[in-house]
Design a protein around this motif. Structure first.
Motif, PDB file in Angstrom:
ATOM      1  N   UNK A 175      -5.106   1.160  -2.442  1.00  0.00           N
ATOM      2  CA  UNK A 175      -4.280   1.875  -1.460  1.00  0.00           C
ATOM      3  C   UNK A 175      -4.992   1.928  -0.109  1.00  0.00           C
ATOM      4  N   UNK A 176      -6.289   2.151  -0.128  1.00  0.00           N
ATOM      5  CA  UNK A 176      -7.061   2.166   1.126  1.00  0.00           C
ATOM      6  C   UNK A 176      -6.963   0.833   1.851  1.00  0.00           C
ATOM      7  N   UNK A 177      -6.987  -0.261   1.104  1.00  0.00           N
ATOM      8  CA  UNK A 177      -6.874  -1.591   1.713  1.00  0.00           C
ATOM      9  C   UNK A 177      -5.487  -1.785   2.320  1.00  0.00           C
ATOM     10  N   UNK A 178      -4.463  -1.251   1.684  1.00  0.00           N
ATOM     11  CA  UNK A 178      -3.113  -1.334   2.250  1.00  0.00           C
ATOM     12  C   UNK A 178      -3.075  -0.658   3.620  1.00  0.00           C
ATOM     13  N   UNK A 185      -2.080 -12.642   1.664  1.00  0.00           N
ATOM     14  CA  UNK A 185      -3.417 -12.493   1.077  1.00  0.00           C
ATOM     15  C   UNK A 185      -3.347 -12.333  -0.431  1.00  0.00           C
ATOM     16  N   UNK A 186      -2.378 -11.569  -0.896  1.00  0.00           N
ATOM     17  CA  UNK A 186      -2.233 -11.342  -2.339  1.00  0.00           C
ATOM     18  C   UNK A 186      -1.873 -12.622  -3.062  1.00  0.00           C
ATOM     19  N   UNK A 187      -0.915 -13.373  -2.520  1.00  0.00           N
ATOM     20  CA  UNK A 187      -0.509 -14.641  -3.148  1.00  0.00           C
ATOM     21  C   UNK A 187      -1.665 -15.631  -3.147  1.00  0.00           C
ATOM     22  N   UNK A 188      -2.388 -15.696  -2.025  1.00  0.00           N
ATOM     23  CA  UNK A 188      -3.544 -16.599  -1.948  1.00  0.00           C
ATOM     24  C   UNK A 188      -4.597 -16.201  -2.973  1.00  0.00           C
ATOM     25  N   UNK A 189      -4.821 -14.911  -3.133  1.00  0.00           N
ATOM     26  CA  UNK A 189      -5.782 -14.419  -4.123  1.00  0.00           C
ATOM     27  C   UNK A 189      -5.374 -14.839  -5.529  1.00  0.00           C
ATOM     28  N   UNK A 190      -4.106 -14.637  -5.858  1.00  0.00           N
ATOM     29  CA  UNK A 190      -3.628 -14.964  -7.206  1.00  0.00           C
ATOM     30  C   UNK A 190      -3.735 -16.461  -7.485  1.00  0.00           C
ATOM     31  N   UNK A 191      -3.435 -17.274  -6.471  1.00  0.00           N
ATOM     32  CA  UNK A 191      -3.532 -18.724  -6.647  1.00  0.00           C
ATOM     33  C   UNK A 191      -4.985 -19.158  -6.846  1.00  0.00           C
ATOM     34  N   UNK A 192      -5.871 -18.656  -5.984  1.00  0.00           N
ATOM     35  CA  UNK A 192      -7.286 -19.023  -6.087  1.00  0.00           C
ATOM     36  C   UNK A 192      -7.899 -18.501  -7.379  1.00  0.00           C
ATOM     37  N   UNK A 193      -7.501 -17.293  -7.759  1.00  0.00           N
ATOM     38  CA  UNK A 193      -8.037 -16.729  -9.003  1.00  0.00           C
ATOM     39  C   UNK A 193      -7.607 -17.558 -10.207  1.00  0.00           C
ATOM     40  N   UNK A 249      -8.304  -6.211  -3.997  1.00  0.00           N
ATOM     41  CA  UNK A 249      -8.695  -5.395  -2.843  1.00  0.00           C
ATOM     42  C   UNK A 249      -9.744  -6.065  -1.961  1.00  0.00           C
ATOM     43  N   UNK A 250     -10.851  -6.502  -2.564  1.00  0.00           N
ATOM     44  CA  UNK A 250     -11.939  -7.088  -1.781  1.00  0.00           C
ATOM     45  C   UNK A 250     -11.493  -8.364  -1.081  1.00  0.00           C
TER      46      UNK A 250
END
Length: 329
Positions: free
Chosen positions: A15-18, A306-314, A262-263
């Protein structure tokens, strides 16, 4: 620390990152000066003390379960181990993202690489006014690195002064120490104090109704729009907001797959905030509602990207993500 508490902390971080993304996509510098005042009020209302909370959590987790008695061999038995761990979780991501910033500036902003070796090294520590490194978001990590190095000082001060630290904390806001000042942070000290003195976030939230805390926090924010409140009241904001969020997430967690991002979102989001410069061209820059929509739309776009990129890279390169985020996935 129980799994429920750990998940609650991760949810609070998310939530803090949002709200961090919301702050960094604000459009005050792009709108007509006549509506800056109104936009500022909206922005201040739609915010939380996210940096204060993040620093509080970092200080608390560094000293979590250290006990109330002084450990004579604390430096050898605990601090050295924590420093070694933070090479992976803090130092490596810090150096990588500073390097990425250098490359970004060279090939996207067309800024020449520093030719002088000393100037090159300074990019990683003090590249701009205020002591910020070149990495767009890593000044926060720099503060945590310095905190980790000086942790024994925090440890023995809290052990010796004990609850007298509270009086010091009450006096510190009057000095108006900037939250991005890298060599000392009020909220890291507060987090360290709470952990070393054995306070539990779980016990705190069990004694407080999180719904009432959130309602009181919102009420104070409304009052702040019309009345100037003393600096010392920053702690009331922080306690109410944190207790409300933590208490809420002790009962209702954010899905782990989201909280784990988050990170990554923190490190990546500054590179795509320029989307607001595109959106603002299609609205009336004197219209508060339209400009507010651009602000929220920009934040949403940045967050989803950022979230989609994170999920793809992960999914495809999990080791890369672990290195870039300090294994915080």
């Amino acid at each position: 620390m129980t799994l429920v508490e750990s998940k609650a902390i991760n949810s609070v971080r998310f939530v803090c990152i949002i709200f961090l993304v919301l702050l960094h996509t604000q459009v005050l510098h792009l709108v007509n000066p006549n509506i800056v005042g109104a936009m500022t009020k909206i922005q201040n209302f739609l915010s939380i003390p996210f940096l204060s909370i993040l620093f509080l959590l970092s200080g608390y987790l560094f000293f979590y379960k250290e006990g109330t008695g002084i450990q004579q061999n604390w430096i050898r038995d605990t601090w050295v181990k924590k420093l070694k761990k933070r090479v992976k979780t803090l130092l490596v991501p810090y150096l990588l993202w500073c390097s990425i910033a250098l490359i970004y500036n060279r090939f996207v902003k067309h800024v020449a690489f520093p030719t002088d070796f000393i100037d090159f090294i300074r990019q990683f520590w003090d590249a701009a006014d205020g002591g910020h490194p070149i990495g767009k978001a890593v000044w926060y990590i720099k503060s945590l690195i310095i905190f980790s190095l000086f942790a024994p000082l925090y440890y023995f001060i809290v052990k010796r002064l004990k609850h007298f630290i509270l009086l010091i904390l009450l006096a510190l806001p009057s000095f108006r120490i900037a939250i991005d000042f890298p060599y000392f942070n009020i909220y890291l000290l507060l987090g360290a104090y709470l952990a070393i003195m054995g306070f539990s976030f779980k016990e705190l939230t069990e004694k407080l109704n999180y719904k009432l805390c959130l309602a009181a926090y919102i009420g104070i924010k409304i009052v702040r729009m019309y009345v100037e409140i003393p600096d010392i009241c920053i702690y009331f904001d922080l306690i109410l907001c944190f207790a409300g969020l933590f208490g809420c997430f002790m009962k209702h967690n954010i899905p782990p797959v989201l909280a784990a991002s988050s990170s990554f979102i923190y490190f990546v989001h500054p590179y795509v905030t320029g989307v607001r410069n595109i959106y603002i061209k299609y609205v009336d820059q004197v219209n508060v509602i339209q400009c507010s929509f651009v602000w929220i739309a920009s934040a949403t776009t940045v967050f989803i990207f950022c979230l989609v990129l994170f999920l793809l890279l992960k999914h495809y390169t999990p080791k890369v993500v672990r290195i870039l985020t300090g294994d915080r996935v």
